[in-house]
Scaffold this active site. Structure first.
Site, PDB file in Angstrom:
ATOM      1  N   LYS A   2       0.828  -1.209   0.000  1.00 58.34           N
ATOM      2  CA  LYS A   2       0.000   0.000   0.000  1.00 58.34           C
ATOM      3  C   LYS A   2       0.868   1.268   0.000  1.00 58.34           C
ATOM      4  CE  LYS A   2      -2.142  -0.939   3.901  1.00 58.34           C
ATOM      5  NZ  LYS A   2      -1.418  -2.170   4.313  1.00 58.34           N
ATOM      6  N   ARG A  40      -9.071   0.721   9.378  1.00 61.03           N
ATOM      7  CA  ARG A  40      -8.589  -0.617   9.712  1.00 61.03           C
ATOM      8  C   ARG A  40      -9.647  -1.446  10.430  1.00 61.03           C
ATOM      9  NH1 ARG A  40      -2.762   0.496   9.347  1.00 61.03           N
ATOM     10  NH2 ARG A  40      -1.547  -1.373   9.738  1.00 61.03           N
ATOM     11  N   ARG A  66      11.819  -6.157   4.529  1.00 60.89           N
ATOM     12  CA  ARG A  66      11.660  -4.717   4.262  1.00 60.89           C
ATOM     13  C   ARG A  66      12.706  -3.877   5.001  1.00 60.89           C
ATOM     14  NH1 ARG A  66       5.744  -2.301   4.855  1.00 60.89           N
ATOM     15  NH2 ARG A  66       5.920  -2.822   7.045  1.00 60.89           N
ATOM     16  N   ARG A  94      12.115  -1.556  10.255  1.00 58.07           N
ATOM     17  CA  ARG A  94      11.103  -0.981  11.131  1.00 58.07           C
ATOM     18  C   ARG A  94      11.000  -1.782  12.419  1.00 58.07           C
ATOM     19  NH1 ARG A  94       5.466   0.217   8.091  1.00 58.07           N
ATOM     20  NH2 ARG A  94       4.667  -0.850   9.926  1.00 58.07           N
ATOM     21  N   ARG A  98       0.416  -8.743  13.695  1.00 56.34           N
ATOM     22  CA  ARG A  98      -0.162  -7.743  12.772  1.00 56.34           C
ATOM     23  C   ARG A  98      -1.027  -8.433  11.714  1.00 56.34           C
ATOM     24  NH1 ARG A  98       5.044  -5.250  10.810  1.00 56.34           N
ATOM     25  NH2 ARG A  98       3.810  -3.911   9.460  1.00 56.34           N
TER      26      ARG A  98
HETATM   27  P1  AMP Z   1       1.315   0.552   9.171  1.00 57.48           P
HETATM   28  O1  AMP Z   1       2.487   1.427   8.866  1.00 57.48           O
HETATM   29  O2  AMP Z   1       0.087   0.945   8.406  1.00 57.48           O
HETATM   30  O3  AMP Z   1       1.631  -0.920   9.046  1.00 57.48           O
HETATM   31  O4  AMP Z   1       0.962   0.805  10.712  1.00 57.48           O
HETATM   32  C1  AMP Z   1       1.887   0.520  11.744  1.00 57.48           C
HETATM   33  C2  AMP Z   1       1.179   0.441  13.079  1.00 57.48           C
HETATM   34  O5  AMP Z   1       0.556   1.708  13.361  1.00 57.48           O
HETATM   35  C3  AMP Z   1       0.045  -0.572  13.148  1.00 57.48           C
HETATM   36  O6  AMP Z   1       0.498  -1.891  13.454  1.00 57.48           O
HETATM   37  C4  AMP Z   1      -0.806   0.016  14.273  1.00 57.48           C
HETATM   38  O7  AMP Z   1      -0.219  -0.219  15.530  1.00 57.48           O
HETATM   39  C5  AMP Z   1      -0.697   1.511  13.998  1.00 57.48           C
HETATM   40  N1  AMP Z   1      -1.759   1.979  13.076  1.00 57.48           N
HETATM   41  C6  AMP Z   1      -1.601   2.454  11.808  1.00 57.48           C
HETATM   42  N2  AMP Z   1      -2.773   2.793  11.258  1.00 57.48           N
HETATM   43  C7  AMP Z   1      -3.715   2.522  12.205  1.00 57.48           C
HETATM   44  C8  AMP Z   1      -5.134   2.621  12.247  1.00 57.48           C
HETATM   45  N3  AMP Z   1      -5.834   3.077  11.182  1.00 57.48           N
HETATM   46  N4  AMP Z   1      -5.767   2.244  13.390  1.00 57.48           N
HETATM   47  C9  AMP Z   1      -5.077   1.795  14.451  1.00 57.48           C
HETATM   48  N5  AMP Z   1      -3.754   1.648  14.479  1.00 57.48           N
HETATM   49  C10 AMP Z   1      -3.059   2.002  13.368  1.00 57.48           C
END
Ligand code: AMP
Length: 217
Positions: free
Chosen positions: A13, A88, A127, A160, A171
């Site tokens: 994404k 989400r 990654r 990360r 996740r």
């Molecule tokens: P991502 O970079 O999208 O994989 O997000 C990394 C982490 O940020 C996730 O595992 C969640 O802990 C938090 N996070 C990101 N977007 C959301 C969301 N829309 N709702 C809740 N937690 C989020």
């Protein structure tokens, strides 16, 4: 274009949203990036979010809603945006509708980035981000010349904090439980499009553009 990219962690994404931003000027709005920036700034919100993110769980809907509301009200989002990692869960999807209605916008579509489990695992465990150029790379999939270019420029390949195997497992479970139901939600709303998101970033981007009705030459 006002769109949501749906898909598991590692489905590409972020990579694809960045390309759309570069080519069309619709900002990539990534709640993950915004939360990581809050963590890095040491703000109160960042402190609250850090432990939850490190464990791979979802930050509270209230926090994420506040962030997204402010971000979508910024000037650069007036002509379109690509949401990456939001919504989400069902609550966030409903919140998004309210935020957009208040701004006088509506979604054009939601695109599911479809990737099989084995590829997701390799994408996530492999990654890396180059500390100098910020380029997103993958130790399994990126050309060796790109990986070398980072280290030759004096950069390091940074992983990360939540891209370790234990957190990745959680996740993906959280995605299945909380986020996958949104596929039906957007299908029922007549907004869902699906892109086969395996293969090179270039091939996926071409398929994504076709799905968005902006296929190029
Ligand atoms: P991502 O970079 O999208 O994989 O997000 C990394 C982490 O940020 C996730 O595992 C969640 O802990 C938090 N996070 C990101 N977007 C959301 C969301 N829309 N709702 C809740 N937690 C989020």
């Amino acid at each position: 274009m006002r769109t949501v990219l749906l898909g598991a962690p590692g489905s590409g994404k972020g990579t694809q949203a960045k390309r759309l931003e570069d080519d069309f000027g619709w900002p990539q709005v990534s709640t993950g990036d915004l939360l990581r920036a809050a963590v890095a700034s040491g703000s109160e919100l960042g402190l609250k979010a850090k432990a939850i993110m490190d464990a791979g769980n979802l930050v509270s809907d209230e926090i994420v809603l506040a962030i997204i509301k402010d971000r979508l009200a910024e000037d650069d989002a007036a002509n379109g945006f690509v949401l990456d990692g939001f919504p989400r869960n069902g609550t966030q999807a409903a919140d998004l509708e309210t935020v957009l209605a208040d701004l006088g916008f509506s979604l054009d579509c939601a695109v599911l980035m479809d990737v099989g489990f084995d590829i997701l695992m390799k994408r996530l465990t492999g990654r890396r981000t180059c500390s100098v150029t910020g380029q997103l790379l993958n130790v399994y999939f990126s050309p060796q010349s790109d990986l070398d270019a980072c280290t030759e420029a004096g950069g390091e390949l940074i992983q990360r904090a939540d891209d370790n195997e234990e957190t990745i497992g959680n996740r993906l479970e959280v995605y299945q439980r909380e986020t996958e139901p949104l596929i039906e939600y957007y299908r029922d709303a007549g907004l869902l499009r699906t892109v086969a998101a395996e293969g090179s970033p270039e091939d996926v981007y071409a398929r994504l553009r076709t799905a968005l009705g902006i296929g190029g030459n």
